[in-house]
Design a protein around this motif. Structure first.
Motif, PDB file in Angstrom:
ATOM      1  N   CYS A  42       0.835  -1.209   0.000  1.00  0.00           N
ATOM      2  CA  CYS A  42       0.000   0.000   0.000  1.00  0.00           C
ATOM      3  C   CYS A  42       0.867   1.254   0.000  1.00  0.00           C
ATOM      4  CB  CYS A  42      -0.908   0.026   1.235  1.00  0.00           C
ATOM      5  SG  CYS A  42      -2.333  -1.053   1.151  1.00  0.00           S
ATOM      6  N   LEU A  43       1.868   1.283   0.866  1.00  0.00           N
ATOM      7  CA  LEU A  43       2.723   2.465   0.973  1.00  0.00           C
ATOM      8  C   LEU A  43       3.478   2.724  -0.320  1.00  0.00           C
ATOM      9  CD1 LEU A  43       4.044   1.912   4.604  1.00  0.00           C
ATOM     10  CD2 LEU A  43       2.350   3.606   3.847  1.00  0.00           C
ATOM     11  N   ILE A  44       3.970   1.675  -0.950  1.00  0.00           N
ATOM     12  CA  ILE A  44       4.689   1.821  -2.215  1.00  0.00           C
ATOM     13  C   ILE A  44       3.773   2.388  -3.298  1.00  0.00           C
ATOM     14  CG2 ILE A  44       5.755   0.513  -4.103  1.00  0.00           C
ATOM     15  CD1 ILE A  44       7.015  -1.270  -1.914  1.00  0.00           C
ATOM     16  N   SER A  45       2.508   2.000  -3.268  1.00  0.00           N
ATOM     17  CA  SER A  45       1.566   2.469  -4.288  1.00  0.00           C
ATOM     18  C   SER A  45       0.944   3.822  -3.936  1.00  0.00           C
ATOM     19  CB  SER A  45       0.481   1.429  -4.534  1.00  0.00           C
ATOM     20  OG  SER A  45      -0.328   1.279  -3.393  1.00  0.00           O
ATOM     21  N   GLY A  46       1.411   4.453  -2.856  1.00  0.00           N
ATOM     22  CA  GLY A  46       0.939   5.785  -2.500  1.00  0.00           C
ATOM     23  C   GLY A  46      -0.302   5.821  -1.629  1.00  0.00           C
ATOM     24  N   LYS A  47      -0.710   4.684  -1.121  1.00  0.00           N
ATOM     25  CA  LYS A  47      -1.872   4.623  -0.237  1.00  0.00           C
ATOM     26  C   LYS A  47      -1.400   4.681   1.210  1.00  0.00           C
ATOM     27  CE  LYS A  47      -4.286   1.954  -3.688  1.00  0.00           C
ATOM     28  NZ  LYS A  47      -4.563   0.616  -4.151  1.00  0.00           N
ATOM     29  N   HIS A  48      -2.325   4.928   2.109  1.00  0.00           N
ATOM     30  CA  HIS A  48      -1.991   5.037   3.530  1.00  0.00           C
ATOM     31  C   HIS A  48      -2.400   3.775   4.283  1.00  0.00           C
ATOM     32  CE1 HIS A  48      -1.009   9.294   3.343  1.00  0.00           C
ATOM     33  NE2 HIS A  48      -2.079   9.462   2.589  1.00  0.00           N
ATOM     34  N   VAL A  49      -1.703   3.540   5.386  1.00  0.00           N
ATOM     35  CA  VAL A  49      -2.088   2.518   6.357  1.00  0.00           C
ATOM     36  C   VAL A  49      -2.108   3.203   7.715  1.00  0.00           C
ATOM     37  CG1 VAL A  49      -1.127   0.613   5.017  1.00  0.00           C
ATOM     38  CG2 VAL A  49       0.284   1.703   6.733  1.00  0.00           C
ATOM     39  N   ARG A  50      -2.937   2.697   8.621  1.00  0.00           N
ATOM     40  CA  ARG A  50      -3.036   3.324   9.931  1.00  0.00           C
ATOM     41  C   ARG A  50      -3.546   2.329  10.955  1.00  0.00           C
ATOM     42  NH1 ARG A  50      -5.291   9.149  11.720  1.00  0.00           N
ATOM     43  NH2 ARG A  50      -4.765   8.852  13.896  1.00  0.00           N
ATOM     44  N   LEU A  58      -5.739  -1.038   6.153  1.00  0.00           N
ATOM     45  CA  LEU A  58      -5.039  -0.877   4.882  1.00  0.00           C
ATOM     46  C   LEU A  58      -5.834   0.069   3.995  1.00  0.00           C
ATOM     47  CD1 LEU A  58      -4.115  -4.607   4.256  1.00  0.00           C
ATOM     48  CD2 LEU A  58      -2.623  -2.815   5.157  1.00  0.00           C
ATOM     49  N   GLU A  59      -5.148   0.789   3.124  1.00  0.00           N
ATOM     50  CA  GLU A  59      -5.759   1.754   2.210  1.00  0.00           C
ATOM     51  C   GLU A  59      -6.604   2.773   2.980  1.00  0.00           C
ATOM     52  OE1 GLU A  59      -7.463   0.173  -1.375  1.00  0.00           O
ATOM     53  OE2 GLU A  59      -5.995  -1.459  -1.430  1.00  0.00           O
ATOM     54  N   TYR A  60      -6.069   3.202   4.117  1.00  0.00           N
ATOM     55  CA  TYR A  60      -6.748   4.200   4.970  1.00  0.00           C
ATOM     56  C   TYR A  60      -6.835   5.526   4.224  1.00  0.00           C
ATOM     57  CZ  TYR A  60      -7.524   7.366   8.874  1.00  0.00           C
ATOM     58  OH  TYR A  60      -8.034   8.322   9.704  1.00  0.00           O
ATOM     59  N   GLN A  61      -7.984   6.173   4.320  1.00  0.00           N
ATOM     60  CA  GLN A  61      -8.157   7.486   3.710  1.00  0.00           C
ATOM     61  C   GLN A  61      -8.404   8.499   4.803  1.00  0.00           C
ATOM     62  OE1 GLN A  61     -10.984   7.511   0.539  1.00  0.00           O
ATOM     63  NE2 GLN A  61      -9.963   5.878  -0.555  1.00  0.00           N
ATOM     64  N   PRO A  62      -7.426   9.397   5.031  1.00  0.00           N
ATOM     65  CA  PRO A  62      -7.598  10.410   6.069  1.00  0.00           C
ATOM     66  C   PRO A  62      -8.811  11.291   5.768  1.00  0.00           C
ATOM     67  CG  PRO A  62      -5.321  10.344   5.305  1.00  0.00           C
ATOM     68  CD  PRO A  62      -6.128   9.481   4.386  1.00  0.00           C
ATOM     69  N   ALA A  63      -9.437  11.807   6.828  1.00  0.00           N
ATOM     70  CA  ALA A  63     -10.581  12.687   6.657  1.00  0.00           C
ATOM     71  C   ALA A  63     -10.144  13.929   5.898  1.00  0.00           C
ATOM     72  CB  ALA A  63     -11.133  13.073   8.021  1.00  0.00           C
TER      73      ALA A  63
END
Length: 67
Positions: A42-50, A58-63
């Protein structure tokens, strides 16, 4: 065992260190090697984790704090 803490922080040690060499503060959770590999992907592909409520998201989307 891999660990996760906060936003976009995963690693194989506890504590995990940031880019300045300081430990990342927060509640660390142990994650499986499969979760670790998925988080890195996920991090390599530009997505967030939290870590949210004691679980890895996985694939967390910040508010969106828009205008």
């Amino acid at each position: 065992m891999p660990y996760a803490v906060g936003l976009d922080c995963v690693g194989s040690g506890n504590p995990i260190f940031d880019g300045d060499g300081d430990p990342v503060l927060g509640d660390y959770i142990e994650i499986s090697f499969e979760q670790y590999a998925a988080a890195v992907s996920c991090l390599i592909s530009g997505k967030h984790v939290r870590v949210v409520d004691g679980a890895l998201a996985l694939e967390y989307q910040p508010a969106d704090d828009g205008p």
